[in-house]
Design a protein around this motif. Structure first.
Motif, PDB file in Angstrom:
ATOM      1  N   SER A   1       0.722  -1.292  -0.060  1.00  0.00           N
ATOM      2  CA  SER A   1      -0.197   0.163   0.033  1.00  0.00           C
ATOM      3  C   SER A   1       0.794   1.088   0.036  1.00  0.00           C
ATOM      4  O   SER A   1       2.105   1.105   0.299  1.00  0.00           O
ATOM      5  CB  SER A   1      -0.830  -0.046   1.259  1.00  0.00           C
ATOM      6  OG  SER A   1       0.025   0.185   2.408  1.00  0.00           O
ATOM      7  N   PRO A   2       0.517   2.505  -0.257  1.00  0.00           N
ATOM      8  CA  PRO A   2       1.033   3.710  -0.147  1.00  0.00           C
ATOM      9  C   PRO A   2       1.892   3.904   1.226  1.00  0.00           C
ATOM     10  O   PRO A   2       2.749   4.357   1.242  1.00  0.00           O
ATOM     11  CB  PRO A   2       0.211   4.808  -0.566  1.00  0.00           C
ATOM     12  CG  PRO A   2      -0.961   4.007  -1.497  1.00  0.00           C
ATOM     13  CD  PRO A   2      -0.945   2.646  -0.982  1.00  0.00           C
TER      14      PRO A   2
ATOM     15  N   GLU B   1       2.629   1.788   3.408  1.00  0.00           N
ATOM     16  CA  GLU B   1       3.755   0.636   3.573  1.00  0.00           C
ATOM     17  C   GLU B   1       4.835   1.103   2.840  1.00  0.00           C
ATOM     18  O   GLU B   1       6.175   0.976   2.932  1.00  0.00           O
ATOM     19  CB  GLU B   1       3.285  -0.699   3.118  1.00  0.00           C
ATOM     20  CG  GLU B   1       2.278  -1.347   3.975  1.00  0.00           C
ATOM     21  CD  GLU B   1       1.604  -2.766   3.599  1.00  0.00           C
ATOM     22  OE1 GLU B   1       1.905  -3.709   4.364  1.00  0.00           O
ATOM     23  OE2 GLU B   1       1.148  -2.757   2.258  1.00  0.00           O
ATOM     24  N   VAL B   2       4.830   1.553   1.277  1.00  0.00           N
ATOM     25  CA  VAL B   2       5.751   2.338   0.633  1.00  0.00           C
ATOM     26  C   VAL B   2       6.712   2.972   1.258  1.00  0.00           C
ATOM     27  O   VAL B   2       7.965   3.091   1.164  1.00  0.00           O
ATOM     28  CB  VAL B   2       5.477   2.628  -0.925  1.00  0.00           C
ATOM     29  CG1 VAL B   2       6.339   3.568  -1.528  1.00  0.00           C
ATOM     30  CG2 VAL B   2       4.935   1.413  -1.605  1.00  0.00           C
ATOM     31  N   GLN B   3       5.755   3.979   1.935  1.00  0.00           N
ATOM     32  CA  GLN B   3       6.375   5.228   2.652  1.00  0.00           C
ATOM     33  C   GLN B   3       7.157   4.749   3.921  1.00  0.00           C
ATOM     34  O   GLN B   3       8.509   5.292   4.073  1.00  0.00           O
ATOM     35  CB  GLN B   3       5.387   6.128   3.183  1.00  0.00           C
ATOM     36  CG  GLN B   3       6.022   7.290   3.870  1.00  0.00           C
ATOM     37  CD  GLN B   3       6.831   8.372   2.686  1.00  0.00           C
ATOM     38  OE1 GLN B   3       6.759   8.116   1.551  1.00  0.00           O
ATOM     39  NE2 GLN B   3       7.427   9.470   3.341  1.00  0.00           N
ATOM     40  N   THR B   4       6.877   3.801   4.699  1.00  0.00           N
ATOM     41  CA  THR B   4       7.428   3.187   5.762  1.00  0.00           C
ATOM     42  C   THR B   4       8.828   2.497   5.380  1.00  0.00           C
ATOM     43  O   THR B   4       9.790   2.732   5.881  1.00  0.00           O
ATOM     44  CB  THR B   4       6.548   1.941   6.385  1.00  0.00           C
ATOM     45  OG1 THR B   4       5.356   2.668   6.811  1.00  0.00           O
ATOM     46  CG2 THR B   4       7.077   1.174   7.540  1.00  0.00           C
ATOM     47  N   TYR B   5       8.871   1.632   4.273  1.00  0.00           N
ATOM     48  CA  TYR B   5      10.139   1.013   3.735  1.00  0.00           C
ATOM     49  C   TYR B   5      10.962   2.059   3.208  1.00  0.00           C
ATOM     50  O   TYR B   5      12.217   1.977   3.126  1.00  0.00           O
ATOM     51  CB  TYR B   5       9.659   0.000   2.938  1.00  0.00           C
ATOM     52  CG  TYR B   5       9.123  -1.314   3.519  1.00  0.00           C
ATOM     53  CD1 TYR B   5       9.930  -1.986   4.036  1.00  0.00           C
ATOM     54  CD2 TYR B   5       7.635  -1.458   3.261  1.00  0.00           C
ATOM     55  CE1 TYR B   5       9.406  -3.194   4.773  1.00  0.00           C
ATOM     56  CE2 TYR B   5       7.086  -2.876   3.923  1.00  0.00           C
ATOM     57  CZ  TYR B   5       7.958  -3.445   4.698  1.00  0.00           C
ATOM     58  OH  TYR B   5       7.482  -4.674   5.329  1.00  0.00           O
ATOM     59  N   TRP B   6      10.409   3.132   2.555  1.00  0.00           N
ATOM     60  CA  TRP B   6      11.239   4.137   1.898  1.00  0.00           C
ATOM     61  C   TRP B   6      11.955   4.699   3.014  1.00  0.00           C
ATOM     62  O   TRP B   6      13.395   4.747   2.753  1.00  0.00           O
ATOM     63  CB  TRP B   6      10.297   5.177   1.154  1.00  0.00           C
ATOM     64  CG  TRP B   6      11.289   6.123   0.584  1.00  0.00           C
ATOM     65  CD1 TRP B   6      11.430   7.531   1.320  1.00  0.00           C
ATOM     66  CD2 TRP B   6      12.135   6.275  -0.447  1.00  0.00           C
ATOM     67  NE1 TRP B   6      11.978   8.332   0.658  1.00  0.00           N
ATOM     68  CE2 TRP B   6      12.904   7.737  -0.461  1.00  0.00           C
ATOM     69  CE3 TRP B   6      12.758   5.254  -1.032  1.00  0.00           C
ATOM     70  CZ2 TRP B   6      13.798   7.863  -1.336  1.00  0.00           C
ATOM     71  CZ3 TRP B   6      13.907   5.596  -2.172  1.00  0.00           C
ATOM     72  CH2 TRP B   6      14.256   7.039  -2.000  1.00  0.00           C
ATOM     73  N   GLN B   7      11.431   5.115   4.092  1.00  0.00           N
ATOM     74  CA  GLN B   7      12.151   5.740   5.343  1.00  0.00           C
ATOM     75  C   GLN B   7      13.234   4.788   5.849  1.00  0.00           C
ATOM     76  O   GLN B   7      14.194   5.438   6.559  1.00  0.00           O
ATOM     77  CB  GLN B   7      11.116   6.070   6.219  1.00  0.00           C
ATOM     78  CG  GLN B   7      10.235   7.506   5.789  1.00  0.00           C
ATOM     79  CD  GLN B   7      10.934   8.390   5.674  1.00  0.00           C
ATOM     80  OE1 GLN B   7      11.909   8.746   6.170  1.00  0.00           O
ATOM     81  NE2 GLN B   7      10.606   9.307   4.576  1.00  0.00           N
ATOM     82  N   GLU B   8      12.952   3.326   5.703  1.00  0.00           N
ATOM     83  CA  GLU B   8      13.800   2.386   6.235  1.00  0.00           C
ATOM     84  C   GLU B   8      15.061   2.454   5.107  1.00  0.00           C
ATOM     85  O   GLU B   8      16.231   2.300   5.783  1.00  0.00           O
ATOM     86  CB  GLU B   8      13.255   1.039   6.192  1.00  0.00           C
ATOM     87  CG  GLU B   8      14.072  -0.031   6.826  1.00  0.00           C
ATOM     88  CD  GLU B   8      14.286   0.011   8.225  1.00  0.00           C
ATOM     89  OE1 GLU B   8      14.855  -0.960   9.045  1.00  0.00           O
ATOM     90  OE2 GLU B   8      13.965   1.216   8.745  1.00  0.00           O
ATOM     91  N   LEU B   9      14.838   2.575   4.095  1.00  0.00           N
ATOM     92  CA  LEU B   9      16.218   2.739   2.938  1.00  0.00           C
ATOM     93  C   LEU B   9      17.037   3.983   3.234  1.00  0.00           C
ATOM     94  O   LEU B   9      18.067   3.919   3.407  1.00  0.00           O
ATOM     95  CB  LEU B   9      15.593   2.849   1.728  1.00  0.00           C
ATOM     96  CG  LEU B   9      15.565   1.467   1.007  1.00  0.00           C
ATOM     97  CD1 LEU B   9      14.531   0.436   1.289  1.00  0.00           C
ATOM     98  CD2 LEU B   9      15.215   1.449  -0.660  1.00  0.00           C
TER      99      LEU B   9
ATOM    100  N   ALA C   1       9.130  -2.217  -6.033  1.00  0.00           N
ATOM    101  CA  ALA C   1       9.439  -0.973  -6.291  1.00  0.00           C
ATOM    102  C   ALA C   1       9.018   0.004  -5.093  1.00  0.00           C
ATOM    103  O   ALA C   1       7.849  -0.098  -4.484  1.00  0.00           O
ATOM    104  CB  ALA C   1       8.674  -0.440  -7.444  1.00  0.00           C
ATOM    105  N   LEU C   2      10.040   1.042  -4.458  1.00  0.00           N
ATOM    106  CA  LEU C   2       9.643   1.740  -3.564  1.00  0.00           C
ATOM    107  C   LEU C   2       9.771   3.230  -4.118  1.00  0.00           C
ATOM    108  O   LEU C   2       9.139   4.173  -3.502  1.00  0.00           O
ATOM    109  CB  LEU C   2      10.688   1.708  -2.494  1.00  0.00           C
ATOM    110  CG  LEU C   2      10.805   0.419  -1.676  1.00  0.00           C
ATOM    111  CD1 LEU C   2      11.964   0.575  -0.547  1.00  0.00           C
ATOM    112  CD2 LEU C   2       9.361   0.297  -1.225  1.00  0.00           C
ATOM    113  N   THR C   3      10.009   3.336  -5.394  1.00  0.00           N
ATOM    114  CA  THR C   3       9.744   4.495  -6.182  1.00  0.00           C
ATOM    115  C   THR C   3       8.957   4.386  -7.627  1.00  0.00           C
ATOM    116  O   THR C   3       9.066   3.095  -8.091  1.00  0.00           O
ATOM    117  CB  THR C   3      11.082   5.296  -6.518  1.00  0.00           C
ATOM    118  OG1 THR C   3      11.969   4.139  -7.117  1.00  0.00           O
ATOM    119  CG2 THR C   3      11.777   5.798  -5.363  1.00  0.00           C
ATOM    120  N   ASP C   4       8.696   5.023  -8.151  1.00  0.00           N
ATOM    121  CA  ASP C   4       7.835   4.786  -9.564  1.00  0.00           C
ATOM    122  C   ASP C   4       8.935   4.549 -10.485  1.00  0.00           C
ATOM    123  O   ASP C   4      10.018   5.109 -10.435  1.00  0.00           O
ATOM    124  CB  ASP C   4       7.122   6.108  -9.856  1.00  0.00           C
ATOM    125  CG  ASP C   4       5.944   6.336  -9.091  1.00  0.00           C
ATOM    126  OD1 ASP C   4       5.402   5.467  -8.523  1.00  0.00           O
ATOM    127  OD2 ASP C   4       5.373   7.454  -9.263  1.00  0.00           O
TER     128      ASP C   4
END
Length: 301
Positions: free
Chosen positions: A61-62, A64-72, A174-177
């Protein structure tokens, strides 16, 4: 628990040879499970079997993507990791290129590999219980991100890790478009059915340079031309949160990212517990466990 390592006869997929490389027919299935074994429907399984890959839109979900992006962002900014051998930097810029063994560094990723949306598909495609062969996060920043040359993952995993057969599957989330112009992954659909031999010996401790820029274990240009003529090229594009599942032997690569738009992903490799690693088939010693896991314990929730 680990399985005792033994040498098996390498008759199906010899590589890193001294003669002229050949194109060998694959001796094993692409899809090992059935519709009854997991969440993938029969039509998608048939398509994956034919092309060697499948895409799941909005696996995350959007939020979840944001959560994983912050982890990266956290991992790439952690100064304590800068000297860790699991962190691979760009050869030219010194920026973080990949972080390996990421499920050991991140509790979030450790949960993700066991998420039914992920683990269920891995088990279904491989028709068995699975373990983690490799995990990493890949960073391809805008303007500076360098690509990956055409290769088959299985060729390297067979030659340098001792993976007997291509009964492994990768999941790139994918964590980015992913646009056609920011270094998106290119795949030759159907090429998983052909094993392309590579020429030349494996240098000692090859992983130390190959993770930055792979040179050993890549097909010759003439072989790439022939494979592209036979199979064509597809490209993985789509919104963040989508996932690409692709066979370990499919030919793939990506170009440099000279756009302002970054392209980052979580990369998970699942291997069948019935396909445990043995001694390398074309290298003097195995690569480290953070690149090629040798704990064959099945993943569970």
């Amino acid at each position: 628990m680990t399985t005792t390592e033994t040498r098996v006869d390498d008759t199906s997929y010899p590589t890193r040879i001294s003669g002229t490389p050949e194109h060998l027919p694959r001796a094993h299935p692409t899809v090992w499970g059935t519709e009854a074994d997991g969440p993938i429907d029969a039509a998608t399984l048939a398509s994956h079997d034919a092309t060697g890959y499948s895409v799941v839109d909005q696996l995350l979900s959007p939020g979840e993507v944001q959560t994983y992006w912050q982890e990266l962002v956290r991992l790439s900014s952690d100064e304590r990791l800068r000297t860790d051998e699991r962190v691979i930097t760009e050869a030219r810029t010194g920026e973080v290129r990949s972080v390996f063994d990421v499920h050991e560094l991140s509790g979030l990723v450790a949960e993700l590999v066991r998420d039914p949306r992920v683990l269920g598909r891995a088990r279904q495609l491989l028709g068995s219980e699975v373990y983690l062969h490799q995990t990493r996060v890949n960073y391809m920043p805008g303007f500076k991100g360098t690509g990956f040359y055409w290769h088959s993952d299985f060729e390297t995993w067979h030659a340098e890790d001792g993976m007997p057969s291509p009964r492994a599957v990768s999941c790139s989330i994918a964590l980015t478009d992913n646009y056609p112009f920011n270094g998106g992954l290119m795949i030759m659909p159907g090429s998983q059915r052909t094993f392309v031999q590579c020429a030349g010996e494996t240098p000692s401790e090859n992983y130390k340079s190959s993770l930055k820029e792979q040179r050993a274990g890549v097909p010759a240009e003439g072989d790439i031309v022939a494979m592209a003529a036979e199979y064509g090229i597809d490209q993985f594009t789509g919104q963040s949160g989508s996932a690409l599942w692709f066979d370990s032997n499919i030919l793939h690569g990506s170009g440099n990212n000279i756009t302002p738009y970054p392209r980052s992903n979580i990369f998970l490799v699942f291997n069948s517990v019935e396909n445990p690693l043995v001694e390398p088939f074309a290298a003097g010693s195995p690569r480290p466990s953070f690149i090629a896991g040798r704990d064959f314990t099945p993943l569970t929730r």
